[in-house]
Scaffold this active site. Structure first.
Site, mmCIF file in Angstrom:
data_model
loop_
_atom_site.group_PDB
_atom_site.id
_atom_site.type_symbol
_atom_site.label_atom_id
_atom_site.label_comp_id
_atom_site.label_asym_id
_atom_site.label_seq_id
_atom_site.Cartn_x
_atom_site.Cartn_y
_atom_site.Cartn_z
ATOM 1 N N HIS A 1 0.909 -0.933 -0.388
ATOM 2 C CA HIS A 1 0.073 0.197 0.304
ATOM 3 C C HIS A 1 0.773 0.911 0.247
ATOM 4 O O HIS A 1 1.478 1.327 1.115
ATOM 5 C CB HIS A 1 -0.831 -0.077 1.090
ATOM 6 N N HIS B 1 0.970 4.852 -2.437
ATOM 7 C CA HIS B 1 0.870 5.768 -3.655
ATOM 8 C C HIS B 1 2.361 6.284 -4.162
ATOM 9 O O HIS B 1 2.795 6.981 -3.417
ATOM 10 C CB HIS B 1 0.317 6.884 -2.949
ATOM 11 N N HIS C 1 -8.986 1.371 -1.400
ATOM 12 C CA HIS C 1 -9.422 2.017 -0.387
ATOM 13 C C HIS C 1 -10.941 1.347 0.080
ATOM 14 O O HIS C 1 -11.759 1.917 -0.204
ATOM 15 C CB HIS C 1 -8.968 3.523 -0.794
ATOM 16 N N GLU D 1 -11.365 3.871 5.160
ATOM 17 C CA GLU D 1 -10.173 4.645 5.887
ATOM 18 C C GLU D 1 -10.543 5.816 6.524
ATOM 19 O O GLU D 1 -10.667 5.897 8.065
ATOM 20 C CB GLU D 1 -9.268 5.332 4.618
ATOM 21 N N ASP E 1 1.994 3.956 2.735
ATOM 22 C CA ASP E 1 0.987 4.714 2.635
ATOM 23 C C ASP E 1 1.638 6.009 1.187
ATOM 24 O O ASP E 1 1.646 5.828 0.514
ATOM 25 C CB ASP E 1 -0.143 5.268 3.048
ATOM 26 N N ASP E 2 1.612 7.076 2.317
ATOM 27 C CA ASP E 2 2.142 7.942 1.412
ATOM 28 C C ASP E 2 3.384 8.526 2.244
ATOM 29 O O ASP E 2 3.242 10.047 3.609
ATOM 30 C CB ASP E 2 1.537 9.835 1.221
HETATM 31 N N1 HPA Z 1 -6.819 7.414 0.979
HETATM 32 C C1 HPA Z 1 -7.190 8.192 -0.028
HETATM 33 N N2 HPA Z 1 -6.428 8.278 -1.847
HETATM 34 C C2 HPA Z 1 -4.919 8.273 -1.049
HETATM 35 C C3 HPA Z 1 -4.408 8.222 -0.019
HETATM 36 C C4 HPA Z 1 -4.918 7.761 0.860
HETATM 37 O O1 HPA Z 1 -4.014 7.770 2.067
HETATM 38 N N3 HPA Z 1 -3.159 8.756 -0.332
HETATM 39 C C5 HPA Z 1 -3.448 9.248 -1.585
HETATM 40 N N4 HPA Z 1 -4.476 9.204 -2.242
HETATM 41 ZN ZN ZN Z 2 -3.875 4.801 0.237
#
Ligand code: HPA
Ligand code: ZN
Length: 336
Positions: free
Chosen positions: A16, A18, A196, A199, A277-278
Protein backbone atom coordinates in the site's frame (compact mmCIF):
# COMPACT_ATOMS: atom_id res chain seq x y z
CA UNK A 1 17.07 -10.23 18.69
CA UNK A 2 14.90 -7.34 19.82
CA UNK A 3 11.81 -6.33 17.87
CA UNK A 4 13.36 -3.27 16.16
CA UNK A 5 16.43 -5.26 15.05
CA UNK A 6 14.12 -7.94 13.64
CA UNK A 7 12.08 -5.29 11.78
CA UNK A 8 15.29 -3.89 10.26
CA UNK A 9 16.43 -7.28 9.01
CA UNK A 10 13.33 -9.19 8.03
CA UNK A 11 12.41 -9.36 4.31
CA UNK A 12 9.04 -7.78 3.63
CA UNK A 13 6.70 -6.64 0.87
CA UNK A 14 5.06 -3.22 0.70
CA UNK A 15 1.52 -3.42 -0.70
CA UNK A 16 0.00 0.00 0.00
CA UNK A 17 2.14 2.78 -1.37
CA UNK A 18 1.13 5.74 -3.53
CA UNK A 19 4.19 6.61 -5.55
CA UNK A 20 3.19 10.28 -5.67
CA UNK A 21 3.13 10.17 -1.86
CA UNK A 22 6.87 9.48 -1.77
CA UNK A 23 7.65 12.97 -3.06
CA UNK A 24 10.04 14.34 -0.43
CA UNK A 25 10.13 18.12 0.20
CA UNK A 26 13.70 18.33 -1.18
CA UNK A 27 12.70 16.64 -4.43
CA UNK A 28 9.49 18.72 -4.65
CA UNK A 29 11.52 21.93 -4.57
CA UNK A 30 14.21 20.60 -6.94
CA UNK A 31 11.61 19.50 -9.51
CA UNK A 32 9.70 22.79 -9.17
CA UNK A 33 12.96 24.49 -10.08
CA UNK A 34 13.78 22.05 -12.91
CA UNK A 35 10.29 22.40 -14.45
CA UNK A 36 9.67 26.08 -13.66
CA UNK A 37 6.59 25.26 -11.57
CA UNK A 38 5.60 27.85 -8.98
CA UNK A 39 4.82 26.49 -5.51
CA UNK A 40 3.64 28.38 -2.44
CA UNK A 41 6.74 27.04 -0.59
CA UNK A 42 10.28 28.44 -0.68
CA UNK A 43 12.13 26.18 1.74
CA UNK A 44 12.03 22.55 2.86
CA UNK A 45 10.68 23.81 6.19
CA UNK A 46 7.82 25.63 4.38
CA UNK A 47 6.85 22.34 2.72
CA UNK A 48 7.09 20.42 5.99
CA UNK A 49 4.96 23.07 7.70
CA UNK A 50 2.23 22.37 5.13
CA UNK A 51 2.20 18.68 6.16
CA UNK A 52 -0.18 19.20 9.10
CA UNK A 53 -3.53 17.54 8.46
CA UNK A 54 -6.83 17.15 10.30
CA UNK A 55 -8.38 14.65 7.87
CA UNK A 56 -7.90 12.86 4.54
CA UNK A 57 -9.12 15.84 2.49
CA UNK A 58 -6.58 18.21 4.12
CA UNK A 59 -3.84 15.84 2.98
CA UNK A 60 -5.25 15.30 -0.50
CA UNK A 61 -5.30 19.06 -1.16
CA UNK A 62 -1.54 19.29 -0.45
CA UNK A 63 -0.82 15.96 -2.21
CA UNK A 64 -2.46 17.02 -5.50
CA UNK A 65 -0.78 20.42 -5.31
CA UNK A 66 2.64 18.91 -4.60
CA UNK A 67 2.51 16.53 -7.53
CA UNK A 68 2.18 19.45 -9.98
CA UNK A 69 6.01 19.45 -10.08
CA UNK A 70 5.95 16.01 -11.78
CA UNK A 71 5.93 16.84 -15.48
CA UNK A 72 8.39 14.75 -17.49
CA UNK A 73 9.10 11.02 -17.71
CA UNK A 74 12.43 11.61 -15.93
CA UNK A 75 10.57 13.11 -12.94
CA UNK A 76 8.46 9.96 -12.52
CA UNK A 77 11.59 7.85 -12.96
CA UNK A 78 13.53 9.81 -10.33
CA UNK A 79 10.61 9.68 -7.88
CA UNK A 80 10.17 5.91 -8.23
CA UNK A 81 13.87 5.09 -8.18
CA UNK A 82 14.38 7.17 -5.02
CA UNK A 83 11.57 5.22 -3.31
CA UNK A 84 13.02 1.86 -4.33
CA UNK A 85 16.49 2.73 -3.11
CA UNK A 86 15.02 3.83 0.26
CA UNK A 87 12.98 0.69 0.84
CA UNK A 88 15.83 -1.54 -0.31
CA UNK A 89 17.56 -0.34 2.87
CA UNK A 90 14.42 -1.41 4.79
CA UNK A 91 14.76 -5.00 3.44
CA UNK A 92 11.75 -4.66 1.15
CA UNK A 93 12.05 -7.28 -1.59
CA UNK A 94 8.69 -6.82 -3.34
CA UNK A 95 6.51 -3.72 -3.88
CA UNK A 96 3.00 -3.18 -5.20
CA UNK A 97 2.77 0.46 -6.15
CA UNK A 98 -0.29 2.64 -6.74
CA UNK A 99 -0.28 5.50 -9.20
CA UNK A 100 -2.97 8.13 -9.88
CA UNK A 101 -2.93 8.81 -13.66
CA UNK A 102 -6.03 11.04 -13.59
CA UNK A 103 -4.21 13.48 -11.30
CA UNK A 104 -1.65 13.92 -14.08
CA UNK A 105 -3.69 13.64 -17.30
CA UNK A 106 -6.13 16.25 -15.88
CA UNK A 107 -3.26 18.79 -15.89
CA UNK A 108 -1.97 17.87 -19.35
CA UNK A 109 0.67 15.23 -18.56
CA UNK A 110 0.28 12.23 -20.89
CA UNK A 111 -0.60 8.81 -19.43
CA UNK A 112 2.48 7.31 -21.13
CA UNK A 113 4.80 9.90 -19.56
CA UNK A 114 3.69 8.78 -16.11
CA UNK A 115 3.55 5.07 -16.91
CA UNK A 116 6.87 4.88 -18.74
CA UNK A 117 8.80 6.81 -16.09
CA UNK A 118 7.48 4.57 -13.29
CA UNK A 119 7.98 1.33 -15.28
CA UNK A 120 11.56 2.15 -16.30
CA UNK A 121 12.41 2.80 -12.65
CA UNK A 122 10.74 -0.48 -11.60
CA UNK A 123 12.95 -2.28 -14.17
CA UNK A 124 16.00 -0.51 -12.72
CA UNK A 125 14.86 -1.47 -9.21
CA UNK A 126 14.83 -5.15 -10.19
CA UNK A 127 18.25 -4.81 -11.83
CA UNK A 128 19.94 -2.76 -9.09
CA UNK A 129 18.19 -3.99 -5.91
CA UNK A 130 16.48 -7.26 -6.89
CA UNK A 131 13.10 -5.73 -5.92
CA UNK A 132 10.16 -7.31 -7.76
CA UNK A 133 7.03 -5.27 -8.35
CA UNK A 134 3.42 -4.95 -9.44
CA UNK A 135 1.85 -1.71 -10.62
CA UNK A 136 -1.73 -0.83 -9.64
CA UNK A 137 -3.59 2.03 -11.30
CA UNK A 138 -6.03 3.84 -9.02
CA UNK A 139 -9.24 5.55 -10.07
CA UNK A 140 -9.94 8.83 -8.28
CA UNK A 141 -13.28 8.38 -6.55
CA UNK A 142 -14.06 12.12 -6.32
CA UNK A 143 -14.23 12.25 -10.13
CA UNK A 144 -17.08 10.81 -12.27
CA UNK A 145 -17.05 7.17 -13.34
CA UNK A 146 -16.69 8.22 -17.04
CA UNK A 147 -13.26 9.65 -16.20
CA UNK A 148 -12.32 6.33 -14.65
CA UNK A 149 -13.34 4.59 -17.88
CA UNK A 150 -10.94 6.88 -19.79
CA UNK A 151 -8.10 5.85 -17.48
CA UNK A 152 -9.09 2.19 -17.92
CA UNK A 153 -8.92 2.57 -21.72
CA UNK A 154 -5.35 3.87 -21.36
CA UNK A 155 -4.44 1.01 -19.01
CA UNK A 156 -5.73 -1.56 -21.52
CA UNK A 157 -2.80 -0.61 -23.78
CA UNK A 158 -0.40 -1.59 -20.98
CA UNK A 159 -1.68 -4.91 -19.69
CA UNK A 160 1.83 -6.32 -19.58
CA UNK A 161 2.89 -3.73 -16.98
CA UNK A 162 -0.30 -2.71 -15.12
CA UNK A 163 -1.43 -5.60 -12.93
CA UNK A 164 -4.39 -4.23 -11.05
CA UNK A 165 -6.82 -1.38 -10.48
CA UNK A 166 -7.56 0.41 -7.22
CA UNK A 167 -9.81 3.15 -5.88
CA UNK A 168 -8.49 6.07 -3.86
CA UNK A 169 -8.90 9.80 -3.00
CA UNK A 170 -11.76 11.33 -0.94
CA UNK A 171 -13.78 8.49 0.58
CA UNK A 172 -16.77 9.90 2.47
CA UNK A 173 -19.71 10.46 0.12
CA UNK A 174 -18.15 8.29 -2.61
CA UNK A 175 -19.25 4.71 -1.95
CA UNK A 176 -17.74 1.86 -3.98
CA UNK A 177 -21.04 1.17 -5.80
CA UNK A 178 -20.46 4.31 -7.90
CA UNK A 179 -17.60 2.43 -9.56
CA UNK A 180 -19.24 -0.98 -10.03
CA UNK A 181 -19.35 -0.78 -13.82
CA UNK A 182 -15.78 0.37 -14.33
CA UNK A 183 -14.51 -2.29 -11.93
CA UNK A 184 -16.58 -4.96 -13.72
CA UNK A 185 -15.00 -3.92 -17.02
CA UNK A 186 -11.52 -3.81 -15.45
CA UNK A 187 -11.97 -7.36 -14.08
CA UNK A 188 -13.21 -8.49 -17.50
CA UNK A 189 -10.04 -7.01 -19.01
CA UNK A 190 -7.95 -9.07 -16.57
CA UNK A 191 -6.97 -6.40 -14.01
CA UNK A 192 -6.93 -7.53 -10.38
CA UNK A 193 -9.18 -5.26 -8.24
CA UNK A 194 -8.38 -3.64 -4.88
CA UNK A 195 -9.92 -0.58 -3.20
CA UNK A 196 -9.43 1.83 -0.34
CA UNK A 197 -12.33 1.30 2.04
CA UNK A 198 -13.03 2.03 5.68
CA UNK A 199 -10.24 4.60 5.98
CA UNK A 200 -12.73 7.34 6.88
CA UNK A 201 -15.85 5.84 5.33
CA UNK A 202 -18.16 3.45 7.24
CA UNK A 203 -18.02 -0.35 7.37
CA UNK A 204 -20.70 -0.40 4.63
CA UNK A 205 -18.02 0.85 2.23
CA UNK A 206 -15.86 -2.17 3.12
CA UNK A 207 -18.85 -4.35 2.35
CA UNK A 208 -19.40 -2.44 -0.91
CA UNK A 209 -15.78 -2.95 -1.96
CA UNK A 210 -16.14 -6.70 -1.36
CA UNK A 211 -19.59 -7.16 -2.92
CA UNK A 212 -19.88 -4.42 -5.56
CA UNK A 213 -16.24 -4.29 -6.71
CA UNK A 214 -15.21 -7.87 -5.80
CA UNK A 215 -11.83 -6.72 -4.55
CA UNK A 216 -9.01 -9.11 -3.63
CA UNK A 217 -7.67 -6.81 -0.88
CA UNK A 218 -8.98 -3.91 1.17
CA UNK A 219 -6.68 -0.90 1.55
CA UNK A 220 -6.91 0.32 5.17
CA UNK A 221 -10.16 -1.33 6.34
CA UNK A 222 -10.02 0.26 9.81
CA UNK A 223 -13.76 0.80 10.08
CA UNK A 224 -14.33 -2.95 9.56
CA UNK A 225 -13.54 -3.22 13.27
CA UNK A 226 -16.78 -1.38 14.07
CA UNK A 227 -18.66 -4.55 13.10
CA UNK A 228 -17.95 -8.04 14.50
CA UNK A 229 -19.70 -9.60 11.47
CA UNK A 230 -17.27 -7.89 9.10
CA UNK A 231 -14.27 -8.94 11.21
CA UNK A 232 -15.50 -12.53 10.99
CA UNK A 233 -16.08 -12.23 7.24
CA UNK A 234 -12.59 -10.86 6.50
CA UNK A 235 -11.07 -13.67 8.57
CA UNK A 236 -13.23 -16.36 6.95
CA UNK A 237 -12.66 -15.16 3.38
CA UNK A 238 -8.99 -14.34 4.09
CA UNK A 239 -9.27 -10.98 2.35
CA UNK A 240 -6.07 -9.13 3.30
CA UNK A 241 -6.02 -5.63 4.78
CA UNK A 242 -3.18 -3.29 3.82
CA UNK A 243 -3.00 -1.16 6.97
CA UNK A 244 -1.03 2.08 7.35
CA UNK A 245 -0.61 3.08 11.01
CA UNK A 246 1.28 6.39 10.66
CA UNK A 247 -1.12 7.51 7.91
CA UNK A 248 -4.11 6.82 10.18
CA UNK A 249 -2.46 8.77 12.99
CA UNK A 250 -1.48 11.76 10.81
CA UNK A 251 -4.95 11.97 9.19
CA UNK A 252 -6.57 11.63 12.62
CA UNK A 253 -8.47 8.45 11.80
CA UNK A 254 -7.15 7.43 15.22
CA UNK A 255 -6.12 9.74 18.04
CA UNK A 256 -3.45 7.39 19.38
CA UNK A 257 -1.53 4.51 17.80
CA UNK A 258 -2.44 2.39 20.82
CA UNK A 259 -6.01 2.44 19.49
CA UNK A 260 -5.01 1.04 16.09
CA UNK A 261 -6.92 -2.16 15.14
CA UNK A 262 -3.88 -4.01 13.72
CA UNK A 263 -3.45 -6.31 16.70
CA UNK A 264 -7.15 -7.08 16.80
CA UNK A 265 -6.90 -7.99 13.12
CA UNK A 266 -4.05 -10.43 13.82
CA UNK A 267 -5.90 -11.94 16.77
CA UNK A 268 -8.98 -12.45 14.59
CA UNK A 269 -6.91 -14.34 12.00
CA UNK A 270 -7.14 -11.62 9.35
CA UNK A 271 -4.25 -11.32 6.89
CA UNK A 272 -3.23 -7.85 8.09
CA UNK A 273 -0.16 -6.10 6.69
CA UNK A 274 1.81 -2.95 7.58
CA UNK A 275 2.55 -0.32 4.94
CA UNK A 276 3.44 3.35 4.62
CA UNK A 277 0.74 4.82 2.26
CA UNK A 278 2.35 8.24 1.54
CA UNK A 279 5.61 8.12 3.49
CA UNK A 280 6.87 11.59 2.68
CA UNK A 281 3.65 13.16 3.94
CA UNK A 282 3.04 10.93 6.96
CA UNK A 283 6.47 10.93 8.57
CA UNK A 284 7.79 7.46 7.90
CA UNK A 285 8.65 4.68 5.47
CA UNK A 286 7.69 1.05 5.99
CA UNK A 287 10.10 0.18 8.81
CA UNK A 288 9.13 3.37 10.66
CA UNK A 289 5.52 2.14 10.46
CA UNK A 290 6.46 -1.33 11.74
CA UNK A 291 8.48 0.14 14.62
CA UNK A 292 5.85 2.70 15.64
CA UNK A 293 3.01 0.18 15.69
CA UNK A 294 5.17 -2.51 17.35
CA UNK A 295 5.91 -0.10 20.19
CA UNK A 296 2.35 1.18 20.54
CA UNK A 297 0.75 -2.29 20.54
CA UNK A 298 3.63 -4.10 22.28
CA UNK A 299 3.96 -6.49 19.33
CA UNK A 300 6.15 -9.55 19.86
CA UNK A 301 8.81 -11.00 17.56
CA UNK A 302 6.24 -13.62 16.54
CA UNK A 303 3.82 -10.83 15.55
CA UNK A 304 6.51 -9.19 13.39
CA UNK A 305 7.28 -12.51 11.71
CA UNK A 306 3.54 -13.00 11.09
CA UNK A 307 3.25 -9.50 9.58
CA UNK A 308 6.26 -10.06 7.30
CA UNK A 309 4.82 -13.40 6.16
CA UNK A 310 1.38 -11.82 5.70
CA UNK A 311 2.93 -9.21 3.39
CA UNK A 312 3.95 -11.99 1.00
CA UNK A 313 0.77 -14.04 1.50
CA UNK A 314 -1.25 -10.97 0.50
CA UNK A 315 0.98 -10.07 -2.46
CA UNK A 316 0.02 -10.74 -6.05
CA UNK A 317 2.78 -13.31 -6.56
CA UNK A 318 2.53 -17.05 -7.19
CA UNK A 319 2.47 -19.65 -4.41
CA UNK A 320 6.04 -20.79 -5.05
CA UNK A 321 7.36 -17.26 -4.55
CA UNK A 322 5.21 -16.86 -1.43
CA UNK A 323 6.72 -20.03 0.04
CA UNK A 324 10.25 -18.92 -0.87
CA UNK A 325 9.66 -15.55 0.83
CA UNK A 326 8.19 -17.22 3.94
CA UNK A 327 11.29 -19.44 4.14
CA UNK A 328 13.49 -16.33 3.90
CA UNK A 329 11.53 -14.71 6.75
CA UNK A 330 12.02 -17.85 8.87
CA UNK A 331 15.73 -17.96 8.04
CA UNK A 332 16.28 -14.35 9.16
CA UNK A 333 14.22 -14.75 12.30
CA UNK A 334 16.26 -17.80 13.27
CA UNK A 335 13.38 -20.24 13.18
CA UNK A 336 14.93 -22.47 10.53
N1 HPA B 1 -6.30 7.67 1.02
C1 HPA B 1 -7.02 7.90 -0.06
N2 HPA B 1 -6.48 8.32 -1.18
C2 HPA B 1 -5.17 8.52 -1.23
C3 HPA B 1 -4.37 8.30 -0.14
C4 HPA B 1 -4.96 7.85 1.05
O1 HPA B 1 -4.31 7.65 2.09
N3 HPA B 1 -3.11 8.59 -0.52
C5 HPA B 1 -3.14 8.97 -1.80
N4 HPA B 1 -4.40 8.93 -2.24
ZN1 ZN C 1 -3.66 4.82 0.39
Amino acid sequence: MNVDALIDKVPKAELHLHIEGTLEPEMMLALANRNSVTLPYKTVQDVKDAFAFDCLQDFLDVYYHGMSVLVNEQDFYDLTYAYLSKVHADCVTHVEIFFDPQAHTDRGVAFETVHDGICHALEAGLRDFGITSRLIMCFLRHLPEEHAFEALNCACKHKETIYGVGLDSSEKGYPPAGFSRVFAEARKQGFVPVAHAGEEGPVEYVEGALDDLQVKRIDHGNRAFDDPKMIARLAKEQTPLTMCPLSNLRLKGITDLELHPLKRALEAGIVATVNSDDPSYFGGYINDNYKAIAKALALSEEDIIQLAKNSFSAAFIDDKLKQKAHDQVDAISGLK
